[in-house]
Design an enzyme around this catalytic site. Structure first.
Site, short mmCIF file in Angstrom:
data_model
loop_
_atom_site.label_atom_id
_atom_site.label_comp_id
_atom_site.label_asym_id
_atom_site.label_seq_id
_atom_site.Cartn_x
_atom_site.Cartn_y
_atom_site.Cartn_z
N ASN A 21 0.80 -1.23 0.00
CA ASN A 21 0.00 0.00 0.00
C ASN A 21 0.83 1.29 0.00
OD1 ASN A 21 -2.72 0.19 -0.34
ND2 ASN A 21 -3.08 0.97 1.72
N VAL A 22 2.07 1.20 -0.41
CA VAL A 22 2.94 2.38 -0.40
C VAL A 22 2.87 3.11 -1.75
CG1 VAL A 22 5.38 3.11 -0.32
CG2 VAL A 22 4.49 1.56 1.41
N LYS A 24 3.15 1.04 -5.21
CA LYS A 24 3.82 0.33 -6.32
C LYS A 24 3.00 0.41 -7.60
CE LYS A 24 3.97 -3.57 -4.20
NZ LYS A 24 3.41 -3.10 -2.92
N LYS A 46 3.12 -8.77 -13.17
CA LYS A 46 2.94 -8.86 -11.71
C LYS A 46 2.97 -10.35 -11.38
CE LYS A 46 0.69 -7.42 -7.66
NZ LYS A 46 1.00 -6.34 -6.74
N THR A 50 -2.29 -11.25 -4.45
CA THR A 50 -3.17 -11.89 -3.46
C THR A 50 -4.36 -10.97 -3.18
OG1 THR A 50 -2.06 -11.01 -1.49
CG2 THR A 50 -1.17 -13.05 -2.42
N GLU A 122 5.88 -5.40 -11.12
CA GLU A 122 5.43 -4.96 -9.80
C GLU A 122 5.52 -6.10 -8.80
OE1 GLU A 122 1.47 -3.16 -9.45
OE2 GLU A 122 1.59 -3.32 -7.26
N ALA A 124 5.03 -7.75 -4.81
CA ALA A 124 3.87 -7.86 -3.93
C ALA A 124 4.35 -7.45 -2.55
CB ALA A 124 3.35 -9.30 -3.91
N GLY A 125 3.66 -6.49 -1.93
CA GLY A 125 4.07 -6.03 -0.61
C GLY A 125 5.46 -5.41 -0.62
#
Ligand code: GTP
Ligand code: MG
Length: 210
Positions: A21-22, A24, A46, A50, A122, A124-125
């Site tokens: 949620n920053v 990406k 990607k 999830t 991209e 994940a997290g």
């Protein structure tokens, strides 16, 4: 960024962040437009998403944009996001007892790369998000031989999160560039976090200037 746009031809840019949620996906859009504006054919990948209910939201949004920018990137969503899970959790947890294959992810990367000049990948997290017990997002950057981009937040905590992620990249000898996503606590950033970041890094790059 390297000012010679040809430097990025046949390369991939791996976009990671200090956490989920920053920004990406927001950054992916910026990079896709940045390269397309400069005449490169863009692609998007990607490896894993999830929290997928009916379709992968990040993947679908970016694939639509990518096709607008490069009609030759004629692939479907399952090719762009090969591993999709409904549980909103780290891929290692979300996948249950199924397997995420590094070799498969590399082959898919090579295929998507063949359809464009520059492939935006991209993560994940954040960097230390696990896919398998011995495979983390940060490992994909090396395995894919990508250029690393780290997105960092502007909210309180940014200093700590930025330095920890940079330490992880440096400990693996991964060259990187980092961009601050001036978004959360935007009005406080120059009072709360920027004084240290400026003194420490001398120059800062902001996503919105891309
Ligand atoms: P995950 O892929 O879920 O880990 O998140 P992410 O790192 O891709 O973050 P994302 O780009 O989805 O950004 C999170 C939320 O903040 C989204 O709702 C974005 O629309 C919003 N957002 C992020 N950066 C900006 C920004 O600079 N401006 C605006 N207006 N919205 C932003
Ligand atoms: Mg995203």
């Amino acid at each position: 960024m390297n000012q010679d746009i040809n430097y990025y031809k046949n390369k991939s840019i791996f976009i990671s962040a200090t956490n989920t949620n920053v920004g990406k996906t927001y950054a992916s859009e910026k990079f896709l437009r940045y390269f397309a504006r400069r005449g490169l054919k863009v692609g998007y990948y990607k490896p894993c998403e999830t929290g997928v209910i009916s379709e992968p939201l990040d993947g679908s949004k970016m694939l639509k944009l990518t096709k607008e920018l490069n009609p030759q990137f004629n692939v479907n969503i399952n090719e762009v996001v090969p591993y999709q899970y409904s549980l909103a959790a780290a891929p290692y947890v979300a996948k249950g007892n199924t397997t995420i294959s590094l070799e498969f992810l590399k082959q898919r990367k090579d295929y998507l790369q063949s359809l464009c000049d520059v492939l935006i990948i991209e993560g994940a997290g954040g960097l230390m998000v696990p896919l398998e017990i011995d495979l983390f997002i940060i490992d994909l950057i090396k395995e894919f031989k990508s250029e690393a981009v780290l997105i960092t937040p502007s909210k309180l905590g940014s200093i700590n999160d930025t330095l920890l992620s940079i330490q992880a990249l440096e400990s693996r000898n991964i060259d990187f560039e980092f961009f601050i996503n001036l978004y959360e606590d935007k009005q406080d950033f120059n009072i709360v976090s920027e004084p240290f970041l400026k003194d420490y890094f001398k120059t800062l790059q902001f996503l919105d200037n891309l």
